[in-house]
Design an enzyme around this catalytic site. Structure first.
Site, PDB file in Angstrom:
ATOM      1  CE  LYS A  76      35.302  45.154  41.104  1.00  0.00           C
ATOM      2  NZ  LYS A  76      37.031  45.517  41.891  1.00  0.00           N
ATOM      3  CB  SER A 151      37.655  47.446  38.361  1.00  0.00           C
ATOM      4  OG  SER A 151      38.231  46.500  39.435  1.00  0.00           O
ATOM      5  CB  SER A 175      40.424  47.798  41.655  1.00  0.00           C
ATOM      6  OG  SER A 175      40.896  47.791  39.887  1.00  0.00           O
TER       7      SER A 175
HETATM    8  N1  GLN Z   1      43.704  49.055  36.323  1.00  0.00           N
HETATM    9  C1  GLN Z   1      44.510  47.912  36.807  1.00  0.00           C
HETATM   10  C2  GLN Z   1      43.830  46.937  35.643  1.00  0.00           C
HETATM   11  O1  GLN Z   1      42.954  47.125  34.428  1.00  0.00           O
HETATM   12  C3  GLN Z   1      43.547  47.059  37.444  1.00  0.00           C
HETATM   13  C4  GLN Z   1      42.189  46.702  38.485  1.00  0.00           C
HETATM   14  C5  GLN Z   1      42.059  46.148  38.878  1.00  0.00           C
HETATM   15  O2  GLN Z   1      42.637  45.946  39.915  1.00  0.00           O
HETATM   16  N2  GLN Z   1      40.979  44.775  39.362  1.00  0.00           N
HETATM   17  O3  GLN Z   1      44.259  45.691  35.356  1.00  0.00           O
END
Ligand code: GLN
Length: 491
Positions: A76, A151, A175
């Site tokens: 990532k 994400s 995410s």
């Molecule tokens: N969707 C959640 C956020 O927007 C989690 C994102 C994540 O786990 N990085 O913060």
């Protein structure tokens, strides 16, 4: 070879049926063919990858190969990689090349894995759909008009379309698990502190945790083995004896009931009206499979779980507003080209470098930490966090693992929720409490909903029960073939 498991790839490499260079070329060709449509990669580096592969082949030749030597991998794009861009999906870091490797990156280098490139993501890991990336949205390989989740959407889509066999991700509120669910693959977020955050660009430090994405629980376990471990450079890294996350895998059961005695807790709150009907049908039949494997289900309650989203959207932005203050145009990252004085340079660099979701979170975070609001919001959210962790502690008194849906719906259309942040935030309703409590969680494919879109089942375990979660999912995957299904585009 494209669809082979890590065990099969290892066997082929060791038997010299294929070299790591050939395997790397195979996956690079797929990236070349599929990435223009899927947009899962921000950076692809064939020169670097082939150099890694040649080294791996030499190592295999010397008989010094480990489980991941010669295996293609993607990170990532928030794991710092020396000599390769690390953008975090942001214009702010669009030209950033880190002077050092993240702990996870150096661990995988040491294991001899072949780094193909860096995957697309929501800007600074803020999002659930991979639409907030400066480098454009990622398409879900199962339906190109739909989101892959976020994400870590680039990593998930890349694995789902078999552009790479394994990829890293990070999970602050879901995410790793949520994109795994939406793209029909397996993903695990370990206990907070198991994977070092050194060199992982910070979003919300008390919640961020690196995790593994792969087709199966068995492949995730092998990747997690290389990622995990104590690192003195991360003050929250836990010093514990080394674990073998593959230890509950492989032992094929003598009976048809390999999960006999396992108590699976089903939280009342996770089976309420929020879940879509097609998801419910898939989850229910997966639970039947678990029962057929010998597990029995018990009802548990997580009464404060509904408060996880409001608590998270105070704590995560608060930490983000502090973490992201380092991007000021001075030391690294985007700097505005025209400005009057230092203050103007800060303002313009940040205004130009950050996207709107990141700005929203910085504003919210600054607000909840400000004098007069700190007690009303931040402190209350921290108290809720404790209550949520207590709920899980109580539940694990009567069950060994908790199961439920990973996401309330299957993948939605690109653009469908982008103008409605609250709807977007609600898509993490089942995953966020796990991060607030610091527990491990896994998502594995368990069927398809309407429109042939994958559904994921989430398993949550007590602290340090990663091996058990992976072993449980592995037994499910021995008895079913959902994890072997591939989208048409990946054929
Ligand atoms: N969707 C959640 C956020 O927007 C989690 C994102 C994540 O786990 N990085 O913060």
């Amino acid at each position: 070879m494209i669809n082979a498991s890590l065990t099969e790839l290892r066997a082929a490499l060791d038997a010299r049926k294929i070299s790591s260079v050939e395997l790397t070329q195979l996956f690079l060709q797929r990236i070349e063919r599929l990435n223009p449509t899927i947009n899962a990669f921000i950076t692809v580096d064939p020169v670097h990858a082939l150099a890694n592969a040649r080294e791996a082949d030499a190592r295999i030749g010397r008989g010094e190969a480990g489980p991941l030597t010669g295996i293609p991998l993607a990170h990532k794009d928030l794991f710092c990689t020396q000599g390769m861009l690390t953008t975090c999906g942001s214009k702010m870091l669009a030209n950033f090349v880190s002077p050092y490797d993240a702990h996870v990156v150096s661990q995988l280098k040491g294991a001899g894995a072949v780094l193909l490139g860096k995957t697309n993501m929501d800007e600074f890991a803020m999002g659930s759909s991979n639409e907030s990336s400066h480098f454009g949205p990622v398409a879900n390989p199962w339906d190109l008009r739909r989101v892959p989740g976020g994400s870590s959407g680039g990593s998930a889509a890349a694995v789902a379309a078999r552009m790479v066999p394994i990829a890293t991700g990070t999970d602050t509120g879901g995410s790793v698990r949520q994109p795994a669910s939406l793209t029909g693959i397996t993903g695990i977020k370990p206990t907070y502190g198991v994977v070092s955050r050194y060199g992982m660009v910070a979003y919300a430090s008390s919640l961020d945790q690196g995790g593994a994405l792969a087709a199966s629980a068995s492949d995730c376990a092998a990747l997690l083995n290389a990622m995990a471990g104590f690192d003195p450079r991360d003050s929250t890294s836990l010093e514990r004896p080394a674990e073998d996350y593959c230890r509950d895998i492989g032992a094929s059961a003598a009976t048809g009931k390999p999960l006999a005695g396992l108590r699976i807790g089903l939280p009342t709150e996770f089976f309420g009206p929020g879940m879509a009907d097609d998801v419910r049908t898939a989850i229910d039949s997966a639970l039947d499979t678990y029962r057929a494997l010998g597990a029995h289900t018990v009802e548990v309650s997580l009464p404060n779980a509904q408060l996880a989203i409001p608590a998270y959207y105070v704590i995560a932005p608060a930490e983000a507003s502090s973490n992201l203050s380092r991007f000021d145009g001075v030391r690294y990252g985007h700097r505005a080209s025209n400005y009057r004085d230092l203050d103007d340079m800060y303002r313009k660099s940040r205004a130009e470098g950050f996207g709107s979701e990141v700005k929203r979170r910085i504003l919210v975070g600054t607000y909840v930490l400000s004098h007069g609001y700190y007690d009303a919001y931040y402190l209350q959210a921290q108290k809720l966090r404790r209550l949520i962790a207590e709920d899980f502690r109580r539940a694990f008194g009567t069950c060994d693992v908790i199961a439920g849906p990973t996401s309330p719906t299957t993948a939605w259309s690109i653009g469908e929720k982008s103008d409605d942040p609250v709807q977007m935030y609600l898509s993490d309703i089942y995953t966020i409490a796990v991060n607030l409590a610091g527990l491990p969680g896994l998502s594995h494919p368990c069927g398809f909903g309407d429109g042939q879109l994958p559904v994921g089942l989430q398993l949550i375990g007590d602290y340090f029960s990663e091996a058990r979660l992976l072993g449980t999912a592995h037994h499910f995957q021995q008895a079913t073939d959902w994890h072997t299904r591939r989208p048409e585009i990946a054929a």
